[in-house]
Design an enzyme around this catalytic site. Structure first.
Site, PDB file in Angstrom:
ATOM      1  N   ARG A  67      -7.306  -7.957  -4.594  1.00 47.63           N
ATOM      2  CA  ARG A  67      -7.988  -9.146  -4.097  1.00 47.63           C
ATOM      3  C   ARG A  67      -9.504  -8.948  -4.215  1.00 47.63           C
ATOM      4  O   ARG A  67      -9.998  -7.829  -4.179  1.00 47.63           O
ATOM      5  CB  ARG A  67      -7.629  -9.409  -2.637  1.00 47.63           C
ATOM      6  CG  ARG A  67      -6.299 -10.134  -2.454  1.00 47.63           C
ATOM      7  CD  ARG A  67      -6.034 -10.469  -1.009  1.00 47.63           C
ATOM      8  NE  ARG A  67      -5.922  -9.287  -0.186  1.00 47.63           N
ATOM      9  CZ  ARG A  67      -6.848  -8.838   0.625  1.00 47.63           C
ATOM     10  NH1 ARG A  67      -7.981  -9.503   0.769  1.00 47.63           N
ATOM     11  NH2 ARG A  67      -6.655  -7.743   1.318  1.00 47.63           N
ATOM     12  N   TYR A 208      -4.383 -11.314 -10.470  1.00 51.65           N
ATOM     13  CA  TYR A 208      -3.769 -10.296  -9.609  1.00 51.65           C
ATOM     14  C   TYR A 208      -3.402 -10.806  -8.215  1.00 51.65           C
ATOM     15  O   TYR A 208      -4.224 -11.418  -7.524  1.00 51.65           O
ATOM     16  CB  TYR A 208      -4.708  -9.098  -9.444  1.00 51.65           C
ATOM     17  CG  TYR A 208      -3.944  -7.810  -9.153  1.00 51.65           C
ATOM     18  CD1 TYR A 208      -3.544  -6.974 -10.189  1.00 51.65           C
ATOM     19  CD2 TYR A 208      -3.584  -7.463  -7.866  1.00 51.65           C
ATOM     20  CE1 TYR A 208      -2.821  -5.817  -9.939  1.00 51.65           C
ATOM     21  CE2 TYR A 208      -2.864  -6.300  -7.595  1.00 51.65           C
ATOM     22  CZ  TYR A 208      -2.489  -5.480  -8.661  1.00 51.65           C
ATOM     23  OH  TYR A 208      -1.771  -4.337  -8.407  1.00 51.65           O
ATOM     24  N   LYS A 217      -1.596 -15.488   0.302  1.00 53.23           N
ATOM     25  CA  LYS A 217      -2.763 -15.431   1.190  1.00 53.23           C
ATOM     26  C   LYS A 217      -3.474 -16.779   1.241  1.00 53.23           C
ATOM     27  O   LYS A 217      -3.954 -17.197   2.290  1.00 53.23           O
ATOM     28  CB  LYS A 217      -3.731 -14.354   0.717  1.00 53.23           C
ATOM     29  CG  LYS A 217      -3.105 -12.986   0.521  1.00 53.23           C
ATOM     30  CD  LYS A 217      -2.526 -12.432   1.791  1.00 53.23           C
ATOM     31  CE  LYS A 217      -2.050 -11.002   1.569  1.00 53.23           C
ATOM     32  NZ  LYS A 217      -1.497 -10.412   2.788  1.00 53.23           N
ATOM     33  N   HIS A 237      -1.083 -12.790   9.893  1.00 57.63           N
ATOM     34  CA  HIS A 237      -0.864 -11.718   8.918  1.00 57.63           C
ATOM     35  C   HIS A 237       0.016 -10.657   9.575  1.00 57.63           C
ATOM     36  O   HIS A 237      -0.460  -9.583   9.928  1.00 57.63           O
ATOM     37  CB  HIS A 237      -2.240 -11.150   8.528  1.00 57.63           C
ATOM     38  CG  HIS A 237      -2.218 -10.236   7.350  1.00 57.63           C
ATOM     39  ND1 HIS A 237      -3.169  -9.275   7.132  1.00 57.63           N
ATOM     40  CD2 HIS A 237      -1.362 -10.149   6.300  1.00 57.63           C
ATOM     41  CE1 HIS A 237      -2.910  -8.632   6.012  1.00 57.63           C
ATOM     42  NE2 HIS A 237      -1.820  -9.132   5.491  1.00 57.63           N
ATOM     43  N   SER A 259      -4.145  -5.168   5.183  1.00 59.74           N
ATOM     44  CA  SER A 259      -3.421  -4.854   3.956  1.00 59.74           C
ATOM     45  C   SER A 259      -3.392  -3.348   3.721  1.00 59.74           C
ATOM     46  O   SER A 259      -4.392  -2.662   3.958  1.00 59.74           O
ATOM     47  CB  SER A 259      -4.121  -5.513   2.762  1.00 59.74           C
ATOM     48  OG  SER A 259      -4.212  -6.899   2.963  1.00 59.74           O
ATOM     49  N   CYS A 261      -1.762  -0.968   5.260  1.00 55.07           N
ATOM     50  CA  CYS A 261      -1.760  -0.115   6.462  1.00 55.07           C
ATOM     51  C   CYS A 261      -0.345   0.077   6.982  1.00 55.07           C
ATOM     52  O   CYS A 261      -0.153   0.454   8.140  1.00 55.07           O
ATOM     53  CB  CYS A 261      -2.642  -0.703   7.550  1.00 55.07           C
ATOM     54  SG  CYS A 261      -4.406  -0.578   7.184  1.00 55.07           S
ATOM     55  N   GLY A 262       0.654  -0.204   6.170  1.00 53.12           N
ATOM     56  CA  GLY A 262       2.021   0.147   6.556  1.00 53.12           C
ATOM     57  C   GLY A 262       2.868  -0.977   7.129  1.00 53.12           C
ATOM     58  O   GLY A 262       3.870  -0.702   7.781  1.00 53.12           O
ATOM     59  N   ASP A 284       4.839  -9.461   5.802  1.00 52.21           N
ATOM     60  CA  ASP A 284       3.410  -9.755   5.590  1.00 52.21           C
ATOM     61  C   ASP A 284       2.888 -10.950   6.372  1.00 52.21           C
ATOM     62  O   ASP A 284       1.761 -10.918   6.835  1.00 52.21           O
ATOM     63  CB  ASP A 284       3.159  -9.976   4.090  1.00 52.21           C
ATOM     64  CG  ASP A 284       1.683  -9.888   3.718  1.00 52.21           C
ATOM     65  OD1 ASP A 284       0.980  -9.040   4.289  1.00 52.21           O
ATOM     66  OD2 ASP A 284       1.231 -10.674   2.869  1.00 52.21           O
ATOM     67  N   ARG A 376       1.583  -2.374  -7.269  1.00 49.38           N
ATOM     68  CA  ARG A 376       2.444  -3.197  -6.419  1.00 49.38           C
ATOM     69  C   ARG A 376       3.832  -3.361  -7.003  1.00 49.38           C
ATOM     70  O   ARG A 376       4.031  -3.265  -8.210  1.00 49.38           O
ATOM     71  CB  ARG A 376       1.824  -4.594  -6.268  1.00 49.38           C
ATOM     72  CG  ARG A 376       0.476  -4.610  -5.557  1.00 49.38           C
ATOM     73  CD  ARG A 376       0.645  -4.667  -4.066  1.00 49.38           C
ATOM     74  NE  ARG A 376      -0.590  -4.477  -3.330  1.00 49.38           N
ATOM     75  CZ  ARG A 376      -0.736  -4.840  -2.059  1.00 49.38           C
ATOM     76  NH1 ARG A 376       0.250  -5.401  -1.400  1.00 49.38           N
ATOM     77  NH2 ARG A 376      -1.860  -4.604  -1.433  1.00 49.38           N
ATOM     78  N   ASN A 504       8.046   6.194  14.497  1.00 48.34           N
ATOM     79  CA  ASN A 504       7.343   5.142  15.240  1.00 48.34           C
ATOM     80  C   ASN A 504       8.288   4.383  16.168  1.00 48.34           C
ATOM     81  O   ASN A 504       7.851   3.698  17.091  1.00 48.34           O
ATOM     82  CB  ASN A 504       6.658   4.166  14.272  1.00 48.34           C
ATOM     83  CG  ASN A 504       5.517   4.836  13.510  1.00 48.34           C
ATOM     84  OD1 ASN A 504       4.968   5.832  13.977  1.00 48.34           O
ATOM     85  ND2 ASN A 504       5.171   4.305  12.347  1.00 48.34           N
TER      86      ASN A 504
HETATM   87  O1  SAT Z   1      -3.463 -10.130  -1.153  1.00 46.38           O
HETATM   88  S1  SAT Z   1      -2.428  -9.407  -1.863  1.00 46.38           S
HETATM   89  O2  SAT Z   1      -1.229 -10.203  -1.893  1.00 46.38           O
HETATM   90  O3  SAT Z   1      -2.892  -9.082  -3.224  1.00 46.38           O
HETATM   91  C1  SAT Z   1      -2.076  -7.940  -1.097  1.00 46.38           C
HETATM   92  C2  SAT Z   1      -2.696  -7.750   0.216  1.00 46.38           C
HETATM   93  O4  SAT Z   1      -3.907  -7.636   0.308  1.00 46.38           O
HETATM   94  O5  SAT Z   1      -1.972  -7.673   1.206  1.00 46.38           O
HETATM   95 MN    MN Z   2      -0.979  -8.636   3.494  1.00 45.92          MN
END
Ligand code: SAT
Ligand code: MN
Length: 592
Positions: A67, A208, A217, A237, A259, A261-262, A284, A376, A504
């Site tokens: 991004r 991308y 997003k 998010h 983004s 971070c798991g 997500d 990805r 966790n």
């Molecule tokens: O924004 S993306 O879909 O490319 C990936 C992310 O940042 O979570």
């Molecule tokens: Mn994301």
């Protein structure tokens, strides 16, 4: 051709201006997907993987790997409505600049029209979009990530509203000119633009991920967050997870992390505590609305995972590895000699030879990673072995717990709980994390990323904070409980202090017990923390001094945080809710 006038007129206008060689209306069928892949293989932009059925590897242009937050715009009539955390250009000016770029930009290419639904079509929370793109790679990704096809077109023809999303890679072809494997435009011509007042998305120059798959997003977060505020719901998010106790009680968790971070790992957690199990609902994005019983219900608007590949392994996330068994698009992963993909940490030992994400020979002595850090996978949600049978339930699932967090090597302990909703909003509003490769820019810098929404909030973040208070007021005692976690704390020598992943679940179990009122907690200046005995650590081999460090509230360090939070809040001026100022004052008093 669609019988919906607005759609027809828009498609015709874009076609006249962008001048593609041909127009294709996507039906979302397997046949269509397969044909596009065959074409992309023939043109040299997709590599079929011998080892994985119906799976393909793409290598992006080395400049187009993530991004581009610097090139992302929230274009509201007034700058104040975009707020201090967004880039802003006035709508007329931005449209003029971009319309000039779009002129003739699809020459030599096919223009695809993708009707898609975010959320199951039959869900009252679903939203329809139509993406126009000149990238067949985008079409195939959208067909995994969203629900594409004739049913959506039908809904539009029957009068359903839609959000127009215009995308071009910005690389027209002169007659006879050969295409490149990954067409895109130079950085200064890239624009990822949102016009929230008119529910419109224009993206130019990048192929991308979130720059180009506009349902994700752009629509499901930036435009949807602005709609959600107007309409009284939430677009966040967040992953969505169901945890089931040994007694069969279900808890639904929605967790916001920046983004890379798991989120995908937590969404597919396999609890290590005996008797507990988990089901995946989303990794997500969560759209949430107050249901008839006054609780907050969440759906996952997507139908695929666009996950970070490096670090994913049978050790860290077996369910993700199984999800990737076939029908996957890989981007910027490394290629093995026998026709499979590889990325850092997928296996303990790297293969002796690979072709790296740039298409060059790679051996383990190379000091550069074989897969790009933001490589990805795009895979269908339905292939996840842990997917909940309720993941497409039109009304969603009732959320019990919100979690915020990020990557923090220091200061922030493993877990703390908000004193109440307002304090929880304070925790979300002050969330901070070290930056990752998901955005083009420096990696590892600490930044405030409120609610993990800094790059994704489609309006003034001060107003967004107020929206959280308003939702809390409406939810009252049915509001989810709010927690803050940090799986990433390190020792002074740089060792991870917490094993993470399946372990966790120990922290999640404590949260569930807090929800049920089964355990007390310790009041600290930052929030409520577990008594050591209440955190099940059986079978873990963590030295007591590590545990103390993991749970330590370093008052000095938190005073410095409070000063930084003051600066962070100051940027919002009079758009900062008074309730957050009050939270900060109370926090400072607790710190003494
Ligand atoms: O924004 S993306 O879909 O490319 C990936 C992310 O940042 O979570
Ligand atoms: Mn994301």
């Amino acid at each position: 051709m669609s019988s919906n006038d607005r759609l027809t007129r828009w498609v015709q206008e874009v076609a006249r201006h962008c001048q593609p060689d041909r127009i294709h209306w996507c039906d979302g069928s397997k046949k269509e997907y397969d044909r596009l892949m065959v074409e992309m293989v023939a043109r040299g932009s997709a590599i079929p993987l011998r080892k994985r059925p119906n799976s393909f590897l793409f290598r992006s242009h080395p400049s187009d790997v993530a991004r581009v937050e610097d090139r992302t715009f929230i274009s509201t009539p007034s700058r104040d409505d975009a707020g201090p955390t967004n880039n802003w250009v006035a709508p007329d000016e931005l449209k003029a600049t971009m319309w000039a770029l779009y002129e003739g930009c699809m020459r030599g290419r096919t223009m695809y029209v993708i009707p898609f639904s975010m959320g199951p079509l039959e869900s009252p929370m679903a939203k329809i979009g139509v993406e126009i793109t000149d990238s067949p790679y985008v079409v195939c990704n959208m067909e995994i990530m969203t629900r594409v096809g004739t049913r959506v077109l039908q809904a539009i023809e029957e009068g359903a509203d839609f959000i127009p999303c215009l995308h071009s890679v910005g690389a027209p072809l002169a007659p006879g000119q050969d295409d490149v494997p990954w067409p895109c435009a130079p950085m200064e011509q890239k624009y990822i633009s949102h016009f929230p007042q008119e529910n419109l998305i224009w993206s130019y120059g990048s192929g991308y991920g979130g720059n180009a798959l506009l349902g994700k997003k752009c629509l499901a977060l930036r435009i949807a967050s602005a709609m959600a505020r107007r309409e009284g719901w939430m677009a966040e998010h967040m992953l969505i997870l169901r945890l089931v106790s040994p007694e069969g009680r279900q808890y639904h968790i929605a967790a916001a992390f920046p983004s890379a971070c798991g989120k995908t790992n937590l969404a597919m957690i396999q609890p290590t505590i005996p008797g507990w199990r988990a089901e995946t609902l989303g990794d997500d994005i969560a759209w949430m609305k107050i249901g008839p019983d006054g609780r907050l219900y969440a759906i996952n608007p997507e139908s695929g995972f666009f996950g970070v590949a490096p670090g994913t392994s049978y050790k860290s996330n077996p369910a993700a590895m199984d999800t990737l068994c076939g029908n996957v698009i890989f981007t910027n992963c490394a290629l093995t000699d026998d026709g499979d993909i590889w990325w850092e940490q997928m296996t303990d030992e790297p293969p002796a030879h690979l072709i790296d994400w740039r298409g060059e020979d790679w051996t383990p002595e190379r000091d550069k990673p074989a897969a790009h850090p933001n490589a990805r996978f795009t895979a269908p949600t339905s292939q996840c072995p842990l997917i909940s049978s309720d993941w497409e339930k039109p009304e969603g699932v009732p959320i019990d717990i919100f979690i915020f967090g990020g990557r923090r090597a220091t200061v922030v302990p493993l877990v703390h709980e908000a004193y109440d909703w307002d304090h929880g909003v304070f925790l979300g509003a002050t969330a901070a994390s070290e930056t990752t490769a998901a955005n083009i820019g420096a990696v590892g810098n600490l930044r405030r990323d409120p609610f993990a929404m800094k790059p994704f909030c489609g309006y003034n973040m001060g107003d967004y904070f107020q929206h959280w208070f308003d939702m809390g007021d409406r939810l009252g005692d049915k509001a989810p409980r709010i927690f803050y976690v940090n799986w990433f704390r390190k020792s002074p020598e740089g060792r991870w202090l917490w094993p993470g992943y399946g372990e966790n679940s120990r922290v999640l179990k404590w949260m569930c017990e807090r929800v049920d009122g089964k355990v007390e907690a310790l009041d600290t200046p930052i929030g409520r923390m577990p008594r050591m005995d209440d955190l099940n650590l059986t079978g873990l081999d963590i030295p007591p001094e590590d545990l103390r460090e993991l749970m330590r509230v370093d008052v000095e360090a938190w005073r410095a945080e409070a000063n930084d939070i003051e600066k962070h809040f100051a940027q919002f001026g009079d758009r900062l809710p008074k309730r957050l100022e009050r939270q900060l004052r109370q926090f400072q008093i607790r710190l003494g």
